[in-house]
Design an enzyme around this catalytic site. Sequence first.
Site, PDB file in Angstrom:
ATOM      1  N   ALA A  76      -2.185   4.173   3.501  1.00 19.36           N
ATOM      2  CA  ALA A  76      -3.348   4.194   2.603  1.00 19.36           C
ATOM      3  C   ALA A  76      -4.425   3.204   3.019  1.00 19.36           C
ATOM      4  O   ALA A  76      -5.609   3.411   2.708  1.00 19.36           O
ATOM      5  CB  ALA A  76      -2.889   3.916   1.172  1.00 19.36           C
ATOM      6  N   SER A 126       0.858  -1.198   0.000  1.00 20.90           N
ATOM      7  CA  SER A 126       0.000   0.000   0.000  1.00 20.90           C
ATOM      8  C   SER A 126       0.887   1.239   0.000  1.00 20.90           C
ATOM      9  O   SER A 126       2.063   1.160   0.340  1.00 20.90           O
ATOM     10  CB  SER A 126      -0.855   0.024   1.268  1.00 20.90           C
ATOM     11  OG  SER A 126      -0.028   0.422   2.378  1.00 20.90           O
ATOM     12  N   ASP A 127       0.326   2.374  -0.382  1.00 18.86           N
ATOM     13  CA  ASP A 127       1.062   3.599  -0.169  1.00 18.86           C
ATOM     14  C   ASP A 127       0.952   3.949   1.316  1.00 18.86           C
ATOM     15  O   ASP A 127       0.239   3.300   2.092  1.00 18.86           O
ATOM     16  CB  ASP A 127       0.544   4.720  -1.088  1.00 18.86           C
ATOM     17  CG  ASP A 127       1.590   5.816  -1.260  1.00 18.86           C
ATOM     18  OD1 ASP A 127       1.496   6.579  -2.232  1.00 18.86           O
ATOM     19  OD2 ASP A 127       2.531   5.888  -0.429  1.00 18.86           O
ATOM     20  N   PHE A 128       1.634   4.993   1.689  1.00 18.95           N
ATOM     21  CA  PHE A 128       1.846   5.338   3.102  1.00 18.95           C
ATOM     22  C   PHE A 128       0.521   5.543   3.846  1.00 18.95           C
ATOM     23  O   PHE A 128      -0.197   6.500   3.576  1.00 18.95           O
ATOM     24  CB  PHE A 128       2.680   6.624   3.170  1.00 18.95           C
ATOM     25  CG  PHE A 128       3.333   6.867   4.496  1.00 18.95           C
ATOM     26  CD1 PHE A 128       2.639   7.460   5.531  1.00 18.95           C
ATOM     27  CD2 PHE A 128       4.652   6.482   4.715  1.00 18.95           C
ATOM     28  CE1 PHE A 128       3.238   7.695   6.751  1.00 18.95           C
ATOM     29  CE2 PHE A 128       5.270   6.707   5.944  1.00 18.95           C
ATOM     30  CZ  PHE A 128       4.561   7.317   6.970  1.00 18.95           C
TER      31      PHE A 128
END
Length: 722
Positions: free
Chosen positions: A261, A257-259
Amino acid sequence: MTVKELEKLLSEMSLEEKVGQMVQRVASEMVSGAIVTGPEGIVEPKKMSLGLIGSILNTRGAATIHDLQKEFIEKHPHHIPLLTMYDVINGMETIFPIPLAQGCTFSPETVEDCAAMARDEAAAEGLHVNFSPMLDLVRDPRWGRVMESTGEDPWLNAQLGKAMVRGYQKKGNMAACLKHFAGYGAPEGGRDYENVELSERTFREDYLPAYAAAVKEGCAMVMTSFNSWNRIPSTGNRWLMRKVLRQEMGFDGVLISDFAAIDELIRHGIAEDSREAAKLAIEAGVDIDMQSNAYMNNLVDLVRSGEVDEKLVDEAVMRILKLKNDLGLFENPYNGSPEDEKRLLLCEEHRKKVRVAAASSFVLLKNEGLLPLKKEEKVAFIGPYADNCNIHGSWTYLEHPENNVTIKQGVERKIGTCTYAKGAYVLDEGQKTRMYDPEERAVLEEELLREAVELAKTADKVVLCLGEHRHQTGEGGSRASITLSKGQLRLMQQVAEVNKNIVTVVFSGRPVELGQVQAQSQSILMAWMPGTEGGNALADVLYGDAVPQGKLSMTIPRSVGQVPIYYNCFNTGRPNPTGDRVGFIHGYIDESTKPLYPFGYGLSYTTFDYSPVTLSKTRMGKRETLEATATVKNTGSYGATETVQMYLQDVKGSVIRPLKMLRGVQKVFLRPGQSREVSFQITEDMLRFYNADMIYTSEQGMFRVYIGGSSDTENAATFTLE
Ligand code: GLC
């Protein structure tokens, strides 16, 4: 380890250990002891020991990482090493041009070479995974992260994305992580993190191809994007991740996942709480939770309660263990060393390479005779970027930006001297950037201005060095206005009143409005954010030791009101050929539909002439190859490189088709007077698109082939696909 040994290891791991592999935390928490804040910033009890996690991010330094890894492995129940990950977007310590500028090289070789340098320096600092390439197609310069993209063309982004994957992964000691899947580059209004409203056809036709190409090139990891597309946030979008990414594109690597997210699914409004966010993400196939608390605090319970099948956890953990195994971590969990750092970071070889790369990324937009400069001329270098070392992209954190070579330093090294005046600040008083990075304003603006104008009066030529602050782009760096600061435009105005011979060098992380610059400069050079060797590279180009060859990887609009504006647009039912006709016709009553400078455009110190396009045949069967050729001649007085571009147009389809689509690039060096035949092979697969029934196919009919030095070339020939 063999697959069997990995499977055995998995079978011996507890559920907590397995979920731990799916958790990534910032390394600083390993030192400070995790203070876990939830999605609303509420401090939550940590339900998992940090001694079980699978990876860390955002730390660098071989010694630091070595000590952390050593202690971690010793304590881990099965001694499974950490993956260490970082954003090495345009260099680790030796900084090269931002990706948008790398796009202007139109050179996969240059991009791969830069990526290999980044890999060697990042590996030297102990890193295993690079959160790059970013392959988000961009058409809106208001978005701050256009600097991180290679531009507005699907085909060029695919070629350069593949080159980055090769550069990072070729040695086998580093994994690339393509991002942000998917469509993050089309936020409404250019506002970062905003919803993305694209038709599935546009999404598939324009935004997905570069990601698919990087997956096909073997990219080891993919990162989910913050945005929603089709009203579903990517990180919880099962269709996007399991059907499109894994089934259609064949991706079988690690999805991160992105940060934070995953927990952001709560704010998006598709998850009630962190527990539901965790469930949505694991069902979408997200293997690693980057810095949210969803997996760490909920996934064990979700499996124990039967709400999540442990099989999903096992699949994810096997992909993570396989990545660690592919990188050799079980045999050697350490990358790099202080000795490697000393040998590689900012080494002479890297400096030389990034100097050439930077010079080939500059785009000469206008030149009415002032460039190249002559060493005996009296030139005044004026502006807030004339002696400014902050010319590295916003995705680089340098402890010593003074290692970057400024224009003034580059010119002094080249000709022994450089007369200079700052003239203005980069920002207007109180103007915001995405980071608190105050510009020291010790001298009164009026004083700076006066000194600069006095200097301009005495010079044969003025090189005005203007631009955006580096933190006016990057994540969280979106702008509603894309102009230079008022102070800089005032400086330009007052210099132009005393000296007409102005060369303007523009530093920016995005296309900026250049109306006044265009009107008051005889020459304009886009320098973007050139990095460590920027000043030397600019001195090389300004004084003719390097000839500009860059071509715009992203359209420069006349005004932000035209945005989004891009070359591969459509004819519409009421085309406006000149762009500024008014009436019941496509366009505006107060602005042209044409950009200031189009995609693919860039001048040289010489000129190139193109012969008409000739074709090996005018009718082509689906299984045949057609060859399109043009003879390019250097009709000027400098040996130079031309970026020959080949565009296709599908004149009629079952859906509307772009006026042009870039499908080929060849860079050729020609001496003055020299000619060369440049040919492109056209095959049926290059003509495919999603037809009216969303089937990916080609259709019979007429096509145009363009060959020229910019997307606005009219040099074309036609053929029929049978
Ligand atoms: C950021 C960015 C992403 C980056 C990640 C780790 O928020 O969106 O591009 O790789 O976090 O730093």
